[in-house]
Design an enzyme around this catalytic site. Structure first.
Site, PDB file in Angstrom:
ATOM      1  N   LYS A   1       0.807  -1.224   0.000  1.00  0.00           N
ATOM      2  CA  LYS A   1       0.000   0.000   0.000  1.00  0.00           C
ATOM      3  C   LYS A   1       0.842   1.276   0.000  1.00  0.00           C
ATOM      4  CE  LYS A   1      -4.277  -1.820   0.358  1.00  0.00           C
ATOM      5  NZ  LYS A   1      -4.176  -3.067   1.047  1.00  0.00           N
TER       6      LYS A   1
ATOM      7  N   GLU B   1     -10.121   5.661   2.639  1.00  0.00           N
ATOM      8  CA  GLU B   1     -10.925   4.577   3.202  1.00  0.00           C
ATOM      9  C   GLU B   1      -9.959   3.440   3.510  1.00  0.00           C
ATOM     10  OE1 GLU B   1     -10.335   4.796  -0.016  1.00  0.00           O
ATOM     11  OE2 GLU B   1      -9.597   2.747  -0.255  1.00  0.00           O
TER      12      GLU B   1
ATOM     13  N   SER C   1       1.960  -9.800  -0.665  1.00  0.00           N
ATOM     14  CA  SER C   1       1.535  -8.400  -0.556  1.00  0.00           C
ATOM     15  C   SER C   1       1.743  -7.776   0.817  1.00  0.00           C
ATOM     16  CB  SER C   1       0.067  -8.279  -0.960  1.00  0.00           C
ATOM     17  OG  SER C   1      -0.744  -9.145  -0.187  1.00  0.00           O
TER      18      SER C   1
HETATM   19  C1  LIG Z   1      -5.136  -4.146   1.062  1.00  0.00           C
HETATM   20  C2  LIG Z   1      -4.429  -5.411   0.922  1.00  0.00           C
HETATM   21  C3  LIG Z   1      -4.744  -6.322  -0.086  1.00  0.00           C
HETATM   22  C4  LIG Z   1      -5.911  -6.156  -1.019  1.00  0.00           C
HETATM   23  O1  LIG Z   1      -5.903  -5.009  -1.799  1.00  0.00           O
HETATM   24  P1  LIG Z   1      -5.517  -5.038  -3.339  1.00  0.00           P
HETATM   25  O2  LIG Z   1      -5.861  -3.671  -3.794  1.00  0.00           O
HETATM   26  O3  LIG Z   1      -6.337  -6.094  -4.003  1.00  0.00           O
HETATM   27  O4  LIG Z   1      -4.082  -5.325  -3.428  1.00  0.00           O
HETATM   28  C5  LIG Z   1      -3.961  -7.451  -0.206  1.00  0.00           C
HETATM   29  N1  LIG Z   1      -2.932  -7.703   0.634  1.00  0.00           N
HETATM   30  C6  LIG Z   1      -2.617  -6.854   1.630  1.00  0.00           C
HETATM   31  C7  LIG Z   1      -1.483  -7.192   2.536  1.00  0.00           C
HETATM   32  C8  LIG Z   1      -3.344  -5.686   1.812  1.00  0.00           C
HETATM   33  O5  LIG Z   1      -3.020  -4.863   2.801  1.00  0.00           O
END
Ligand SMILES: *Cc1c(COP(=O)(O)O)cnc(C)c1O
Length: 401
Positions: free
Chosen positions: A92, A114, A380
């Site tokens: 993010k 948000e 992620s």
């Molecule tokens: C917010 C988040 C997601 C999902 O959001 P995307 O916009 O689909 O990437 C996935 N993994 C983590 C660790 C997140 O914080």
């Protein structure tokens, strides 16, 4: 680079998906952004400042790690793109840093956002502290409760966290509230959307800021495998930003298979799911035409996933298009499958993943693999925020475990 069939067109559509379906009152804000974002993003000074912050502040490039024990388990070469090692713990921050510099250049003094899991809220609160800008984060009350550590982090960073009590009290409702705020503050406020959703140009803007993920992968794969692209990329999909970033530079290369992993919750044959690709249909939500979960009257149905970051009833227009054209394959991963995958990678590699990322790891069980294949899983985020869930599910509060 031309992105042919998969690139956004001038009206903001990927195929039949996207656009800017917004109330009159938002027109000014969105048009201002649309008229300026590409110009600002291509400015050399902007690029240098963003590059420096991504490197020195966020810790990029994130490593591409060859997971040897996981590879042995799955009989394929599995690499993990370590977005979990970024400052604030997920991908993010890539988008938040980009958008705060954009907001600054647009002369904005106040930032709204948000958040679902709280990761985007933390990333936004972080960049607001960095730049000394006022920050208001809308968060569903359900998420405020299940993501308490992130709420505390946002408040420590100086952000105002507003619990939202409408609807299911999760991400969709928080997004509605943020849009309402933006309508009320058209002059001084920039809305930092956290995923590849919302009215044009947000999906394109956020995808571009996240594309640093696949940009780095190209170089890292070249040096590790002798080829600048993998055979497959797997990423989890909430709104779709980490997946968009991980796919971006490979979308036009048909030799790269693209897989998205959605939160199926308790299963796609139950009402408790967030697997939009599996159960959704086309409609308009949060300013764009996308695939979303709705009943026969067009009312949005409440999504469910154990993972707050995947608990969204739609997927952004790029993914809707990649799904419709068959360019990418989307898999439904249940809570149970994700939890087991989280434990597996923790025990095999010593990495506790975010629950969202665990959905991408679980997809390794669902795709065809061969020994010579190079597969990148986009990790992620890190699992700190999910320790309560893991502890409760696996019983780590019990000595026997
Ligand atoms: C917010 C988040 C997601 C999902 O959001 P995307 O916009 O689909 O990437 C996935 N993994 C983590 C660790 C997140 O914080």
């Amino acid at each position: 680079m031309t992105k042919s069939n998969y690139n956004i067109n001038d009206a903001g559509f990927y195929g039949e998906f996207g656009g800017a379906f917004i109330p009159e009152m938002l027109q000014k804000n969105v048009t201002e952004l649309l008229d300026n974002y590409l110009k600002i993003m291509s400015d050399p000074e902007f690029k240098t400042e963003l590059r420096t912050l991504l490197t020195d502040y966020a810790g990029r490039p994130s490593p591409l790690y060859y997971a040897s024990r996981l590879s042995a388990q799955y009989q394929a070469n599995i690499y993990l793109k370590r977005e979990d090692l970024n400052h604030t713990g997920s991908h993010k921050i890539n988008n938040a840093l980009g958008q705060i510099l954009l907001a600054e250049r647009l002369g904005k003094k106040r930032i709204i956002a948000e958040t679902g899991a709280g990761q985007h809220g933390v990333a936004t609160a972080t960049v607001c502290a960095l730049k000394g800008l006022e920050c208001v984060v809308y968060m569903g009350e359900t998420d405020v409760k299940r993501q308490a550590p992130n709420v505390a982090r946002m408040r420590m960073l100086g952000a105002k966290v507003v619990p939202v009590t409408s609807g299911n009290r999760t991400l969709k409702d928080a997004t509605n509230e943020a849009i309402r705020d933006w309508i009320g503050h058209p002059e001084d406020t920039h809305y930092i959307i956290g995923s590849v959703v919302g009215p044009h140009p947000y999906p394109d803007l956020v995808a571009r800021f996240q594309s640093v993920i696949s940009e780095e992968m190209q170089e890292q794969l070249l040096s590790k495998t002798g080829r600048s692209y993998p055979d497959a990329v797997i990423a989890c999909v909430g709104g779709g930003s980490n997946a968009a970033g991980a796919f971006y530079h490979f979308i036009d290369n048909p030799d790269v298979k693209l897989y998205g992993a959605e939160g199926a919750g308790k299963g796609i044959d139950t009402p408790e799911t967030a697997a939009t690709m599996a159960v959704g249909s086309s409609g308009i939500l949060h300013g764009s035409k996308i695939l979303l979960m709705q009943d026969k009257y067009g009312q949005i149905t409440e999504p469910y996933s154990i993972s707050a970051g995947l608990d969204y009833p739609g997927v952004g227009p790029l993914h809707s298009h990649l799904h419709a054209t068959g360019r990418a394959t989307y898999l439904s991963v249940t809570d149970e499958q994700a939890l087991q995958a989280a434990l597996q990678i923790t025990r095999l590699e010593g990495i506790i993943p975010a629950l969202e990322s665990a959905h991408a790891l679980a997809a390794l069980n669902m795709i065809p693999l061969r020994k010579e294949m190079n597969v990148v899983v986009n990790l992620s985020g890190r699992g700190d925020k999910d320790m309560d869930t893991y502890t409760h599910y696996f019983g780590f509060d019990n000595e026997q475990n």
